[in-house]
Design a protein around this motif. Sequence first.
Motif, PDB file in Angstrom:
ATOM      1  N   GLY A 181       0.922  -1.142  -0.040  1.00 14.79           N
ATOM      2  CA  GLY A 181       0.065  -0.030   0.000  1.00 14.79           C
ATOM      3  C   GLY A 181       0.745   1.258  -0.029  1.00 14.79           C
ATOM      4  N   ILE A 182       2.036   0.954  -0.547  1.00 11.93           N
ATOM      5  CA  ILE A 182       2.943   2.019  -0.550  1.00 11.93           C
ATOM      6  C   ILE A 182       3.780   2.285  -1.704  1.00 11.93           C
ATOM      7  N   ALA A 183       4.047   3.507  -2.209  1.00 12.97           N
ATOM      8  CA  ALA A 183       5.006   3.734  -3.478  1.00 12.97           C
ATOM      9  C   ALA A 183       5.914   4.654  -2.980  1.00 12.97           C
ATOM     10  N   VAL A 184       7.106   4.419  -3.762  1.00 14.19           N
ATOM     11  CA  VAL A 184       8.261   5.152  -3.641  1.00 14.19           C
ATOM     12  C   VAL A 184       8.751   5.683  -4.814  1.00 14.19           C
ATOM     13  N   TYR A 191      -0.140   4.655  -1.126  1.00 15.20           N
ATOM     14  CA  TYR A 191      -0.673   4.513  -2.601  1.00 15.20           C
ATOM     15  C   TYR A 191      -1.143   3.122  -3.041  1.00 15.20           C
ATOM     16  N   ASP A 192      -2.277   3.205  -3.323  1.00 12.38           N
ATOM     17  CA  ASP A 192      -2.998   1.675  -3.708  1.00 12.38           C
ATOM     18  C   ASP A 192      -2.771   1.459  -5.287  1.00 12.38           C
ATOM     19  N   VAL A 237       5.762   0.712  -7.042  1.00 11.45           N
ATOM     20  CA  VAL A 237       5.312   0.459  -5.763  1.00 11.45           C
ATOM     21  C   VAL A 237       6.080  -0.293  -4.832  1.00 11.45           C
ATOM     22  N   ALA A 238       5.836  -0.258  -3.439  1.00 14.60           N
ATOM     23  CA  ALA A 238       6.615  -1.171  -2.584  1.00 14.60           C
ATOM     24  C   ALA A 238       6.069  -2.544  -2.433  1.00 14.60           C
ATOM     25  N   ALA A 239       6.337  -3.451  -2.744  1.00 15.57           N
ATOM     26  CA  ALA A 239       5.803  -4.955  -3.005  1.00 15.57           C
ATOM     27  C   ALA A 239       6.813  -5.842  -2.501  1.00 15.57           C
TER      28      ALA A 239
END
Length: 392
Positions: free
Chosen positions: A176-179, A223-224, A267-269
């Motif tokens: 649920g996060i972006a960088v 961010y989703d 995205v953070a995944a």
Amino acid sequence: MKVLIVGAGIAGPTLAYWLQRTGHEPTLIESAPQLRQGGYLVDFWGAGFDVAERMGITDRILERGYRVREVREVDEGGRRIASLDALKLIGGADGRYTSVGRSDLSEVIFDAIGPGMETIFGQTVGAIDDDGRRVRVQLSGGAEREFDLVVGADGLHSTVRRQVFGAESSFERRLGIAVAALDLPGYVPREELVAVSRTQVGLQTLRLSLRDDETLILFTFRYDGEVPQDDIPAQQQLLRDLLRGVGWEVPAMLERLSQARTFYMDVAAQILMPAWSRGRVALIGDAGSCPSLLAGQGSALAMIEAYVLAAELHRAEGDHRAAFAGYQRRLGTFVRSKQDAATKLAGAFAPRNRRQLALRNTVIRMMGLPGVMQLAVGRSLRDRIELPAVPA
């Protein structure tokens, strides 16, 4: 054995280095036309540092890296609200710690390989056919090649993983996060070796002055949605839209996006897989076990995985089944612990609400007290894993 390594980031060149030194013939292929530039700084320590020592490249990594002297949290007006003495933290690691650009680390490792290894830039794998005895690979440039093994070291959005193991969605866990990370020339204010961050609900903005009058700017935000791949203008416009109305220095940073020397956004995944190999194909680094950008140690972990895979191949004397099983057995629990730790850090970078933000800031203030930072962080700077021996 002839081994095709797909991806020339961190894991791929590390594996190529050790395969060469144990008598194999690696071929390295990279979709970019050259080694990738830019990205973000990674914390480099622990067992990854041990691997670098065995490669004889620690001096160059420390030379290219940064010893940040202060981590400073500020409010909307730029006033200090918390501060950590990073040099004390580094001292707890006995000097075996640095923050280094991911592309700088990649270049140091690649240079260590030396001449004689086949490297193909500007192409990737178009098809992979494992018949049990050999692996036939169709390159995107049209040529067809055969190898004994194929190793995917091609990152979070791995082509090898998709072709051999299945769709990315089957293994991806988004946080649920972006960088977004960029290098801006001539940015002011400039404070040498001080990481200045402004954290609010749903967003952290950090800047760190680099060499040659450049500044690294890192946005970590809730961010989703999707991030357009391989389309920097679209990524930059998305970032402007998402951060519109944010205060502190963010408007000035966004105004200069088009002047960035390098730009990265994703995205953070995490990638969670029950097995990192199938037949004669294996995965290393983010391709098989991405801990996410929030871990901060993914590059060191990639080097550890590459080293262990090479060691297991050497010990198995050509039996890839035994080598792949040993690789998974030795690292499975260790890698999962890194992934679990990363999921707990999301609130520190982009708090969900005001309560989480207040708790985060309280913890940071407490860590500034004498001895508290060493108690909380010092032990984590040493990985609890024993690396196998690989002959020089």
